[in-house]
Design a protein around this motif. Structure first.
Motif, PDB file in Angstrom:
ATOM      1  N   GLY A   1      -2.759  -8.508  -7.701  1.00  9.87           N
ATOM      2  CA  GLY A   1      -3.477  -7.249  -7.677  1.00  9.87           C
ATOM      3  C   GLY A   1      -4.503  -7.165  -6.569  1.00  9.87           C
ATOM      4  N   ASP A   2      -4.505  -8.141  -5.651  1.00  6.70           N
ATOM      5  CA  ASP A   2      -5.422  -8.117  -4.506  1.00  6.70           C
ATOM      6  C   ASP A   2      -4.919  -7.143  -3.443  1.00  6.70           C
ATOM      7  OD1 ASP A   2      -6.720 -10.126  -5.869  1.00  6.70           O
ATOM      8  OD2 ASP A   2      -6.047 -11.734  -4.536  1.00  6.70           O
ATOM      9  N   TRP A   3      -5.824  -6.736  -2.590  1.00  7.37           N
ATOM     10  CA  TRP A   3      -5.447  -5.961  -1.409  1.00  7.37           C
ATOM     11  C   TRP A   3      -5.298  -6.924  -0.235  1.00  7.37           C
ATOM     12  CZ3 TRP A   3      -6.523  -0.269  -0.478  1.00  7.37           C
ATOM     13  CH2 TRP A   3      -6.507   0.440  -1.687  1.00  7.37           C
ATOM     14  N   VAL A   4      -4.337  -6.656   0.633  1.00 10.38           N
ATOM     15  CA  VAL A   4      -4.101  -7.481   1.816  1.00 10.38           C
ATOM     16  C   VAL A   4      -4.322  -6.621   3.062  1.00 10.38           C
ATOM     17  CG1 VAL A   4      -2.420  -8.838   3.112  1.00 10.38           C
ATOM     18  CG2 VAL A   4      -2.445  -8.943   0.605  1.00 10.38           C
ATOM     19  N   LEU A   5      -5.124  -7.144   3.984  1.00 10.04           N
ATOM     20  CA  LEU A   5      -5.364  -6.479   5.261  1.00 10.04           C
ATOM     21  C   LEU A   5      -4.859  -7.391   6.367  1.00 10.04           C
ATOM     22  CD1 LEU A   5      -6.568  -4.273   7.057  1.00 10.04           C
ATOM     23  CD2 LEU A   5      -8.798  -5.440   6.865  1.00 10.04           C
ATOM     24  N   ALA A   6      -3.867  -6.923   7.117  1.00 12.55           N
ATOM     25  CA  ALA A   6      -3.205  -7.760   8.117  1.00 12.55           C
ATOM     26  C   ALA A   6      -3.446  -7.250   9.534  1.00 12.55           C
ATOM     27  CB  ALA A   6      -1.704  -7.819   7.845  1.00 12.55           C
ATOM     28  N   ASP A   7      -3.783  -8.180  10.402  1.00 12.79           N
ATOM     29  CA  ASP A   7      -3.843  -7.928  11.829  1.00 12.79           C
ATOM     30  C   ASP A   7      -2.427  -8.145  12.360  1.00 12.79           C
ATOM     31  OD1 ASP A   7      -4.117  -8.047  14.580  1.00 12.79           O
ATOM     32  OD2 ASP A   7      -5.877  -9.353  14.563  1.00 12.79           O
ATOM     33  N   ARG A   8      -1.670  -7.073  12.462  1.00 12.85           N
ATOM     34  CA  ARG A   8      -0.266  -7.025  12.862  1.00 12.85           C
ATOM     35  C   ARG A   8       0.667  -7.413  11.714  1.00 12.85           C
ATOM     36  NH1 ARG A   8       0.076  -5.866  18.050  1.00 12.85           N
ATOM     37  NH2 ARG A   8      -1.394  -6.688  19.579  1.00 12.85           N
ATOM     38  N   HIS A   9       1.866  -6.846  11.789  1.00 12.70           N
ATOM     39  CA  HIS A   9       2.955  -7.212  10.878  1.00 12.70           C
ATOM     40  C   HIS A   9       4.263  -6.873  11.583  1.00 12.70           C
ATOM     41  CE1 HIS A   9       4.861  -8.323   7.177  1.00 12.70           C
ATOM     42  NE2 HIS A   9       5.347  -7.110   6.970  1.00 12.70           N
ATOM     43  N   ASP A  10       5.230  -6.441  10.834  1.00  6.72           N
ATOM     44  CA  ASP A  10       6.582  -6.264  11.345  1.00  6.72           C
ATOM     45  C   ASP A  10       6.695  -5.218  12.454  1.00  6.72           C
ATOM     46  OD1 ASP A  10       9.528  -6.746  11.016  1.00  6.72           O
ATOM     47  OD2 ASP A  10       9.465  -4.616  10.516  1.00  6.72           O
ATOM     48  N   MET A  11       5.859  -4.206  12.415  1.00  9.18           N
ATOM     49  CA  MET A  11       5.910  -3.168  13.442  1.00  9.18           C
ATOM     50  C   MET A  11       5.699  -3.759  14.835  1.00  9.18           C
ATOM     51  SD  MET A  11       3.719   0.375  13.396  1.00  9.18           S
ATOM     52  CE  MET A  11       4.067   1.756  14.491  1.00  9.18           C
ATOM     53  N   SER A  12       4.931  -4.853  14.909  1.00 15.18           N
ATOM     54  CA  SER A  12       4.700  -5.502  16.200  1.00 15.18           C
ATOM     55  C   SER A  12       5.991  -6.011  16.821  1.00 15.18           C
ATOM     56  CB  SER A  12       3.722  -6.676  16.042  1.00 15.18           C
ATOM     57  OG  SER A  12       2.394  -6.227  15.991  1.00 15.18           O
ATOM     58  N   SER A  13       6.831  -6.646  16.013  1.00 15.20           N
ATOM     59  CA  SER A  13       8.087  -7.167  16.553  1.00 15.20           C
ATOM     60  C   SER A  13       9.009  -6.042  16.993  1.00 15.20           C
ATOM     61  CB  SER A  13       8.797  -8.044  15.517  1.00 15.20           C
ATOM     62  OG  SER A  13       8.142  -9.279  15.374  1.00 15.20           O
ATOM     63  N   ARG A  14       9.042  -4.983  16.218  1.00 16.57           N
ATOM     64  CA  ARG A  14       9.885  -3.848  16.590  1.00 16.57           C
ATOM     65  C   ARG A  14       9.423  -3.234  17.905  1.00 16.57           C
ATOM     66  NH1 ARG A  14       9.397  -0.351  11.321  1.00 16.57           N
ATOM     67  NH2 ARG A  14      11.046   0.941  12.253  1.00 16.57           N
ATOM     68  N   ALA A  15       8.109  -3.243  18.156  1.00 13.77           N
ATOM     69  CA  ALA A  15       7.565  -2.662  19.382  1.00 13.77           C
ATOM     70  C   ALA A  15       7.591  -3.643  20.556  1.00 13.77           C
ATOM     71  CB  ALA A  15       6.139  -2.172  19.135  1.00 13.77           C
ATOM     72  N   TYR A  16       7.099  -4.862  20.327  1.00 15.85           N
ATOM     73  CA  TYR A  16       6.997  -5.829  21.429  1.00 15.85           C
ATOM     74  C   TYR A  16       8.347  -6.433  21.800  1.00 15.85           C
ATOM     75  CZ  TYR A  16       1.904  -5.891  21.737  1.00 15.85           C
ATOM     76  OH  TYR A  16       0.587  -5.537  21.954  1.00 15.85           O
ATOM     77  N   GLN A  17       9.057  -6.952  20.812  1.00 11.57           N
ATOM     78  CA  GLN A  17      10.353  -7.552  21.129  1.00 11.57           C
ATOM     79  C   GLN A  17      11.440  -6.478  21.315  1.00 11.57           C
ATOM     80  OE1 GLN A  17       8.349  -9.453  18.575  1.00 11.57           O
ATOM     81  NE2 GLN A  17       7.697 -10.315  20.540  1.00 11.57           N
TER      82      GLN A  17
END
Length: 214
Positions: free
Chosen positions: A91-107
């Motif tokens: 039930g915690d909230w997770v805050l991520a510096d980058r995730h899957d969208m990065s790979s779709r954009a960068y790679q």
């Protein structure tokens, strides 16, 4: 009310101001009293941090685009299974510096790997897990690179040519136009304006989330 975790991600090119945005979001969420877990990609677990070094540091051996993609997803699945999913289950909230969208954009954009290849790996590795909200900090690549250069020494990816980041940005914007959980923030504005834009989106997301749980 059932306690339900949420998965928030901050995305953007180099120099877009992700670190400042993440601090702004962290402060706001803590004021709301949520239990917050912060992560970064690549990284976030001991093994994933080792992979981060392989990806970010300049190596004697050329790292192929395909190998870079696979390393990114190897780090990502370690983080997902060992940190993100357990946190959400609590039930915690997770805050991520980058995730899957990065790979779709960068790679996908920057390295010009096929979307079919990336989507196949994405589905196999991540399954149905998707962020509840992604804030994409949009900035002109030339301005972002100038900011990154002013910070000091550049890592392997930050040393790419401007055209690489222009392709990356184009894919970021294309994804944002298609996916309703992605919000574009104009990161070229003054800092106070950017922060207020972020807080406005957070407030809307917070109210929408709690209305759905009520």
């Amino acid at each position: 009310m059932t306690k339900q975790g949420r998965f928030l991600v901050v995305e953007g090119l180099e120099g877009a101001g992700k670190s400042t945005a993440i601090q702004t979001i962290t402060d706001w969420l803590q004021q709301q009293g949520v239990q917050l877990v912060s992560t970064r990609e690549p990284g976030g677990t001991p093994l994933a941090e080792q992979i981060r070094s392989l990806v970010k540091e300049v190596q004697a051996e050329h790292l192929t685009p395909e190998a870079e993609l696979l390393l990114m997803y190897a780090a990502r699945v370690q983080l997902l299974r060992n940190v993100i999913e357990p946190a959400l289950a609590r039930g915690d909230w997770v805050l991520a510096d980058r995730h899957d969208m990065s790979s779709r954009a960068y790679q996908g954009g920057g390295r010009q790997l096929s979307s079919q290849l990336i989507d196949g790996i994405r589905q196999a590795v991540l399954g149905p897990c998707r962020p509840d909200l992604t804030l994409y900090l949009d900035i002109d690549p030339a301005e972002g690179l100038a900011r990154a250069q002013a910070r000091g020494e550049l890592d392997r990816i930050e040393r790419e040519q401007l055209a690489f980041f222009e392709r990356t940005r184009a894919v970021y914007l294309a994804i944002a136009a298609e996916e309703p959980n992605v919000v574009v923030i104009d990161a070229g504005q003054p800092l106070a304006v950017v922060q207020q834009s972020i807080l406005t989106e957070l407030d809307h997301f917070w109210k929408t989330t709690h209305a759905a749980l009520a």
